[in-house]
Write an enzyme that holds these catalytic residues in place. Sequence first.
Site, PDB file in Angstrom:
ATOM      1  N   LYS A 116      -1.809  -1.264  -3.991  1.00 21.43           N
ATOM      2  CA  LYS A 116      -2.842  -0.373  -3.519  1.00 21.43           C
ATOM      3  C   LYS A 116      -1.706   1.141  -3.592  1.00 21.43           C
ATOM      4  O   LYS A 116      -0.980   0.915  -2.938  1.00 21.43           O
ATOM      5  CB  LYS A 116      -3.909  -0.110  -2.514  1.00 21.43           C
ATOM      6  CG  LYS A 116      -4.650   0.537  -2.196  1.00 21.43           C
ATOM      7  CD  LYS A 116      -5.695   0.533  -0.709  1.00 21.43           C
ATOM      8  CE  LYS A 116      -6.077   1.658  -0.679  1.00 21.43           C
ATOM      9  NZ  LYS A 116      -6.482   1.766   0.440  1.00 21.43           N
ATOM     10  N   TYR A 137     -14.990   0.404  -6.664  1.00 17.36           N
ATOM     11  CA  TYR A 137     -16.139   1.284  -6.698  1.00 17.36           C
ATOM     12  C   TYR A 137     -17.240   1.436  -7.890  1.00 17.36           C
ATOM     13  O   TYR A 137     -18.400   1.575  -8.446  1.00 17.36           O
ATOM     14  CB  TYR A 137     -15.796   2.615  -6.506  1.00 17.36           C
ATOM     15  CG  TYR A 137     -15.086   3.372  -5.286  1.00 17.36           C
ATOM     16  CD1 TYR A 137     -16.042   3.246  -3.663  1.00 17.36           C
ATOM     17  CD2 TYR A 137     -14.256   3.448  -4.986  1.00 17.36           C
ATOM     18  CE1 TYR A 137     -14.825   3.170  -2.759  1.00 17.36           C
ATOM     19  CE2 TYR A 137     -13.031   3.730  -4.271  1.00 17.36           C
ATOM     20  CZ  TYR A 137     -13.799   3.268  -2.889  1.00 17.36           C
ATOM     21  OH  TYR A 137     -12.691   3.530  -2.505  1.00 17.36           O
ATOM     22  N   SER A 149     -10.425   5.718  -4.759  1.00 20.27           N
ATOM     23  CA  SER A 149     -10.883   6.561  -5.028  1.00 20.27           C
ATOM     24  C   SER A 149     -11.155   7.694  -6.143  1.00 20.27           C
ATOM     25  O   SER A 149     -11.667   8.240  -6.530  1.00 20.27           O
ATOM     26  CB  SER A 149     -11.103   6.852  -3.658  1.00 20.27           C
ATOM     27  OG  SER A 149     -10.548   7.372  -3.310  1.00 20.27           O
ATOM     28  N   LYS A 155       1.005  -1.142  -0.097  1.00 20.32           N
ATOM     29  CA  LYS A 155      -0.124   0.288  -0.134  1.00 20.32           C
ATOM     30  C   LYS A 155       1.360   0.970  -0.179  1.00 20.32           C
ATOM     31  O   LYS A 155       2.127   1.482   0.574  1.00 20.32           O
ATOM     32  CB  LYS A 155      -1.009   0.075   0.892  1.00 20.32           C
ATOM     33  CG  LYS A 155      -1.922   1.289   1.317  1.00 20.32           C
ATOM     34  CD  LYS A 155      -2.929   1.084   2.040  1.00 20.32           C
ATOM     35  CE  LYS A 155      -3.959   2.564   2.337  1.00 20.32           C
ATOM     36  NZ  LYS A 155      -4.471   2.054   3.555  1.00 20.32           N
ATOM     37  N   LYS A 167       0.988  10.288   6.040  1.00  9.88           N
ATOM     38  CA  LYS A 167       1.681   8.501   6.108  1.00  9.88           C
ATOM     39  C   LYS A 167       2.782   8.352   5.676  1.00  9.88           C
ATOM     40  O   LYS A 167       2.621   6.879   5.300  1.00  9.88           O
ATOM     41  CB  LYS A 167       0.111   7.798   5.707  1.00  9.88           C
ATOM     42  CG  LYS A 167      -1.450   8.548   6.296  1.00  9.88           C
ATOM     43  CD  LYS A 167      -2.582   7.918   5.913  1.00  9.88           C
ATOM     44  CE  LYS A 167      -4.384   7.694   6.792  1.00  9.88           C
ATOM     45  NZ  LYS A 167      -4.930   7.045   6.140  1.00  9.88           N
ATOM     46  N   ARG A 202     -10.857   9.543   1.670  1.00  5.11           N
ATOM     47  CA  ARG A 202     -10.841  10.411   2.811  1.00  5.11           C
ATOM     48  C   ARG A 202     -11.746  11.299   2.968  1.00  5.11           C
ATOM     49  O   ARG A 202     -12.654  11.381   4.304  1.00  5.11           O
ATOM     50  CB  ARG A 202      -9.358  11.080   3.638  1.00  5.11           C
ATOM     51  CG  ARG A 202      -8.535   9.781   3.246  1.00  5.11           C
ATOM     52  CD  ARG A 202      -6.683  10.848   3.359  1.00  5.11           C
ATOM     53  NE  ARG A 202      -5.759   9.809   3.413  1.00  5.11           N
ATOM     54  CZ  ARG A 202      -4.431   9.868   3.422  1.00  5.11           C
ATOM     55  NH1 ARG A 202      -3.934  11.066   2.361  1.00  5.11           N
ATOM     56  NH2 ARG A 202      -3.644   8.876   2.885  1.00  5.11           N
TER      57      ARG A 202
HETATM   58  C1  PBG Z   1      -7.325   3.514   5.624  1.00  4.40           C
HETATM   59  C2  PBG Z   1      -7.607   2.519   4.235  1.00  4.40           C
HETATM   60  C3  PBG Z   1      -7.724   4.228   3.132  1.00  4.40           C
HETATM   61  C4  PBG Z   1      -8.614   3.697   1.861  1.00  4.40           C
HETATM   62  C5  PBG Z   1      -8.914   2.049   2.118  1.00  4.40           C
HETATM   63  N1  PBG Z   1      -8.123   2.220   3.435  1.00  4.40           N
HETATM   64  C6  PBG Z   1      -7.264   5.811   2.855  1.00  4.40           C
HETATM   65  C7  PBG Z   1      -5.657   5.445   3.152  1.00  4.40           C
HETATM   66  O1  PBG Z   1      -5.079   4.938   4.038  1.00  4.40           O
HETATM   67  O2  PBG Z   1      -5.337   7.324   3.555  1.00  4.40           O
HETATM   68  C8  PBG Z   1      -7.734   4.225   0.581  1.00  4.40           C
HETATM   69  C9  PBG Z   1      -9.999   3.682  -0.240  1.00  4.40           C
HETATM   70  C10 PBG Z   1      -9.172   4.678  -1.685  1.00  4.40           C
HETATM   71  O3  PBG Z   1      -8.773   5.916  -1.798  1.00  4.40           O
HETATM   72  O4  PBG Z   1     -10.426   3.899  -2.277  1.00  4.40           O
HETATM   73  N2  PBG Z   1      -6.729   2.734   6.117  1.00  4.40           N
END
Ligand code: PBG
Length: 332
Positions: free
Chosen positions: A256, A321, A282, A202, A225, A212
Amino acid sequence: MKPTVAPFPAARLRRMRQSPALRALARQNTLTVDDLIWPVFVMDGKDDETPVASMPGVVRRTVDRVAKVAKEAQLLGIPAICIFPYTGMAARTEDCAMAWDPDNLTNQAIRAIKDVAPDIAVMTDIALDPYNINGHDGFVENGEIVNDRTVAALVKMALAQAKAGADILGPSDMMDGRIGAIRTALEAEGHQNVTILSYTAKYASSFYGPFRDAVGASSALTGDKNTYQMDPGNSDEALRLVARDLAEGADMVMVKPGMPYLDICRRVKDTFGVPTYAYQVSGEYAMLQAAAQNGWLDGDKVMMESLLSFKRAGCDGILTYFAPAAAKLLNG
Ligand code: PBG
């Protein structure tokens, strides 16, 4: 494997492209409804939903309406739903205790889905960010996102989700050692059949922006992060993480975001040959939808082409989605 090509005109590669029938016969990769995991946002309340402004077509739903989504998934043949809770600032605390509350939104939604559609696989998200006052996936002590104390909390969260009936746990926090700790606890508590789909590779990505907003984390998040999510410049590190997570007991691994990281999907699949998933996040959804809404792209076509790219890159499935829209097209 070396590609073999006879000299022209013995080889005319266009021969196999000349008709729909020959193209169908030669096609290596296809998308099916079986490949889809549908991410769904859950919020407090009754018989209600609100749109997510930055994700046209996506809404947050109350638990009772999530049950309706489960029935829709069943009808469409989508095998799995992934639950994400929306929490406003008032519900967020420093100790994140709501994360392992048996009656939190996620656990209510798991039970609601299992009540109406027990055959749908329910996936969860394991990370503290929906409940954390500062929006981080782990506890923050003097500005540091601490690892080991967070892992202990994630284990409690995982057990609560397993007890509620989750089929697939999705640790998305990127703490070290969490897969092993969660697997050990699941075995000790009699949940040996609960699977783990680790968010293994990730990346610290700006493509998570709309998500978010959807879960109420944008205004909460302080800083970035980068100390726990991966650096977008790295590729070998993804393979080390996959090896580590598999050794600790992950059943499936995820890359991801998706489209900007297809090279990682391919390397992971080629190296390990394990069930591999991508999250079309997203921001990827938002940019395709925005262009389609402007009439700049054919929305249905780019949706299907983007999803097929994950299959070509070696993925066994995609969190997207677009899941319900793609399933409707695939089902005709
Ligand atoms: C948080 C989490 C995130 C997503 C899934 N779980 C965002 C992040 O790490 O800030 C992102 C999913 C998306 O953008 O569709 N643990």
